[in-house]
Enzyme design. Sequence first.
Site, PDB file in Angstrom:
ATOM      1  N   ASP A 209       0.850  -1.258   0.114  1.00  0.00           N
ATOM      2  CA  ASP A 209      -0.016  -0.021   0.033  1.00  0.00           C
ATOM      3  C   ASP A 209       1.038   1.392  -0.002  1.00  0.00           C
ATOM      4  O   ASP A 209       1.825   1.244   0.794  1.00  0.00           O
ATOM      5  CB  ASP A 209      -1.091   0.013   1.090  1.00  0.00           C
ATOM      6  N   ASN A 217      -2.664  13.096  -3.730  1.00  0.00           N
ATOM      7  CA  ASN A 217      -3.796  13.367  -4.510  1.00  0.00           C
ATOM      8  C   ASN A 217      -4.351  14.791  -4.184  1.00  0.00           C
ATOM      9  O   ASN A 217      -4.634  15.431  -5.005  1.00  0.00           O
ATOM     10  CB  ASN A 217      -4.953  12.349  -4.456  1.00  0.00           C
ATOM     11  N   HIS A 222      -4.721  14.564  -8.938  1.00  0.00           N
ATOM     12  CA  HIS A 222      -4.983  13.321  -9.266  1.00  0.00           C
ATOM     13  C   HIS A 222      -3.962  12.703 -10.327  1.00  0.00           C
ATOM     14  O   HIS A 222      -3.871  11.585 -10.685  1.00  0.00           O
ATOM     15  CB  HIS A 222      -6.346  13.006  -9.665  1.00  0.00           C
ATOM     16  N   ASP A 226      -2.100   9.356 -10.340  1.00  0.00           N
ATOM     17  CA  ASP A 226      -2.174   8.397 -11.535  1.00  0.00           C
ATOM     18  C   ASP A 226      -0.760   8.070 -12.039  1.00  0.00           C
ATOM     19  O   ASP A 226      -0.391   6.775 -12.198  1.00  0.00           O
ATOM     20  CB  ASP A 226      -3.070   9.076 -12.525  1.00  0.00           C
ATOM     21  N   GLU A 252      -4.807   2.515  -4.245  1.00  0.00           N
ATOM     22  CA  GLU A 252      -3.195   2.574  -4.191  1.00  0.00           C
ATOM     23  C   GLU A 252      -2.426   1.026  -3.750  1.00  0.00           C
ATOM     24  O   GLU A 252      -1.722   1.141  -3.204  1.00  0.00           O
ATOM     25  CB  GLU A 252      -2.775   3.749  -3.361  1.00  0.00           C
TER      26      GLU A 252
END
Length: 330
Positions: A209, A217, A222, A226, A252
Amino acid sequence: MPNKLISPEQTEFQLKSTLWLFTAAGSLILPFALYDISQGKWQIGLGALIIAFALFLGSWCCYKKTYKPIYTFLLLSPFSTFFLLYLTNTVGISGTYWCYPTILLFYFVISERQAWISNIVLIVCILPLAWNLLEANEAARFTVTLILVSAYAAIFLRVITQLYDARCRQANTDPLTRLYNRASLQDSLTQAIHQADRTGTAFTLIGMDIDFFKQINDELGHDVGDNVLVQLGAFLKGYFRESDKVFRTGGEEFLILICNSNEAESAEIAEKMRKDIENLSIIPDRTVTVSIGVSGIGVEKDWQVWMKTCDQNLYKAKHNGRNRVVVGSV
């Protein structure tokens, strides 16, 4: 050489289609075999009966999921070619009719390369006999139609295979990272457990994670988030072997199924990976770290328990300060 997991969807599709093709072919040939035997044509009837029995046996093997195409290629294909030569030589033009379904069947029950070899051998053997037994115009028509049927079948099979493979990849692939998604996770873990039972192969799960991903973010946008996922996905794909499977299981969250690696070995791999990720330059002037949980199959040998244990270890890694590895199985 490491063991490589086979796509469960592809295996199931191939087995089911082969099962029904074998069953249909055997069911159609059997009445002719029995009729020829009843008419005293023992050689023809017995040959057809052997082929029908082989087809039903292949169908049964598909049902039991033990079918091996190589046996069809090495045993049934040569016998079928020999029988077709004998049949054509004995009964003439009506014997050539069976060449068409035989060629089609080969393309769908054995590998593409094996089918090419089988059908080329069949065509090379049967055409001289046909030209010797049939009138020139009949032999010419037979030659053209036999080659066309073989070519059409090869093209049709290639198109179907490509479309099916593309559909499977699309259904089982995360569109952002191009890693496996959750769709095939259960089948992959179940297959790994079965393989571990049969062969003693060690499998381990590594759950990962990204730390503070929501802040990335929120603070950087974002698009940056990404990009972090894409870069980490590419890193993981290159980090592990083809025999391993890398999944993106959530926003994630990533999961790696490692083949031929026990829990202790995988823990070392996970710790090295954690350090390597920390040293990556994914975001300028900002370090990206990950929390990792590692779990072997354990005594329960249940995919849900295995997955839950890995998740619990990952939660402990995050709860204990992040950017660390926690190991343990049930």
